[in-house]
Design an enzyme around this catalytic site. Sequence first.
Site, PDB file in Angstrom:
ATOM      1  CE  LYS A  35      22.361 -24.525 -55.446  1.00 28.09           C
ATOM      2  NZ  LYS A  35      21.742 -25.765 -55.819  1.00 28.09           N
ATOM      3  CE1 TYR A 255      33.178 -48.063 -32.671  1.00 27.54           C
ATOM      4  CE2 TYR A 255      33.511 -46.087 -34.006  1.00 27.54           C
ATOM      5  CZ  TYR A 255      33.240 -46.687 -32.782  1.00 27.54           C
ATOM      6  OH  TYR A 255      33.034 -45.908 -31.690  1.00 27.54           O
TER       7      TYR A 255
HETATM    8  C1  LIG Z   1      19.131 -23.384 -60.524  1.00 27.26           C
HETATM    9  C2  LIG Z   1      20.595 -23.512 -60.304  1.00 27.26           C
HETATM   10  N1  LIG Z   1      21.427 -22.699 -60.944  1.00 27.26           N
HETATM   11  C3  LIG Z   1      22.761 -22.761 -60.787  1.00 27.26           C
HETATM   12  C4  LIG Z   1      23.327 -23.701 -59.938  1.00 27.26           C
HETATM   13  C5  LIG Z   1      24.819 -23.763 -59.810  1.00 27.26           C
HETATM   14  O1  LIG Z   1      25.281 -25.014 -60.231  1.00 27.26           O
HETATM   15  P1  LIG Z   1      26.817 -25.403 -60.103  1.00 27.26           P
HETATM   16  O2  LIG Z   1      27.138 -25.390 -58.657  1.00 27.26           O
HETATM   17  O3  LIG Z   1      26.886 -26.761 -60.691  1.00 27.26           O
HETATM   18  O4  LIG Z   1      27.554 -24.375 -60.857  1.00 27.26           O
HETATM   19  C6  LIG Z   1      22.496 -24.572 -59.255  1.00 27.26           C
HETATM   20  C7  LIG Z   1      23.075 -25.583 -58.375  1.00 27.26           C
HETATM   21  O5  LIG Z   1      22.642 -26.682 -58.207  1.00 27.26           O
HETATM   22  C8  LIG Z   1      21.086 -24.488 -59.427  1.00 27.26           C
HETATM   23  O6  LIG Z   1      20.252 -25.292 -58.781  1.00 27.26           O
END
Ligand SMILES: Cc1ncc(COP(=O)(O)O)c(C=O)c1O
Length: 360
Positions: A35, A255
């Site tokens: 993602k 700044y």
């Molecule tokens: C539903 C779900 N699964 C897996 C992950 C992977 O998590 P991580 O990046 O902590 O391994 C996430 C990340 O937030 C998530 O939302």
Amino acid sequence: MSRPLVATIDIAALRHNLAVARKCAPQSKILAIVKANAYGHGLARAVRGFSDADGLGLIEPDSAAELRELGWQKRIVLLEGFFDEADLQTIVEHRLDTVVHSEEQLRMLECMKVDMPIDVHLKMNSGMNRLGFVPAEYRAAWQRLRAISAVRHISFITHFANAEDADNPGMPPSEQVRRFYETTRGLEGERCLSNSAAELMRPEYAADWVRPGVMLYGATPADRSAASFDLLPAMTLMSEIIGIQHIAAGDAVGYGSRFIADGPMTIGVVACGYADGYPRHAPDGTPILVEGIRTRVVGRVSMDMITVDLTPIADAHVGSKVTLWGNGLPIDEVATAAGTVGYELMCAIMPRVRVIESDD
Ligand SMILES: Cc1ncc(COP(=O)(O)O)c(C=O)c1O
């Protein structure tokens, strides 16, 4: 000449970190989480780096469609499911798996008129109180899914609030595991719980699938270094010194004049700022490398520039190489200094940052 700020994405590191994830959960299939544009690393690069994964997981339906266009043939799971009817069409058209976490999604599926089978991952709120059906409502949701003819396989999924903290008084991971298995007892289907923290620190929770994200990019939510888990940084953000100032005791930098020199010192100006994704709230002392030598941020981060203490770098000059994070300076260290997490830094890389790849 272009601006010297460059993020190098190391495809071999992605591949290596996936192999580490595989070693942590040798019996499990891996859903590599991509993602947020593969945590800022780019979907196309993730497809290459994670070619050995068993599936990819993300939340953006349009990015899921893009993964298919990039040639990814294996499983793709939408971790928050669909947001509207159009997404359901995307799911069918691109053969996506979907999470179902809410009553609203269940109703949409019940009303859906498609004959193509869809694989569903039924999300349990086992204690995080974010998405999912609570245990008391979970089996009823499962029954309703079973009654939908378009639903083919049903898998079971939950997410840890504190996998890196076994004794968290708010919700220990062991209690989430207990609720998950008790509620799904006797139901046929694949199970998936573990994120990176669980993979690295609670390997016993690995089930049919694991869902590592941040570890694949070379960072960790644990209070141990990523290197201690044999993880390699997949993103190295580098720039150069573009200006130098020699200041005296009492002179202020940047700044708000946040930093005031207590003696003569040399200040280097680095081409990277918050409009590139460097955290504006990084305090004085945030680590940074100049010519591979560790020094510190001094003065407030501005939109396009950072000011650093060049005192430890005898021959620093305009053009000296600067490492913001990555090889030689773990992103987790910079994040900790700035009061955030490696996730946020890598995801925040802005489109104006030039990205190149390495693969060796
Ligand atoms: C539903 C779900 N699964 C897996 C992950 C992977 O998590 P991580 O990046 O902590 O391994 C996430 C990340 O937030 C998530 O939302």
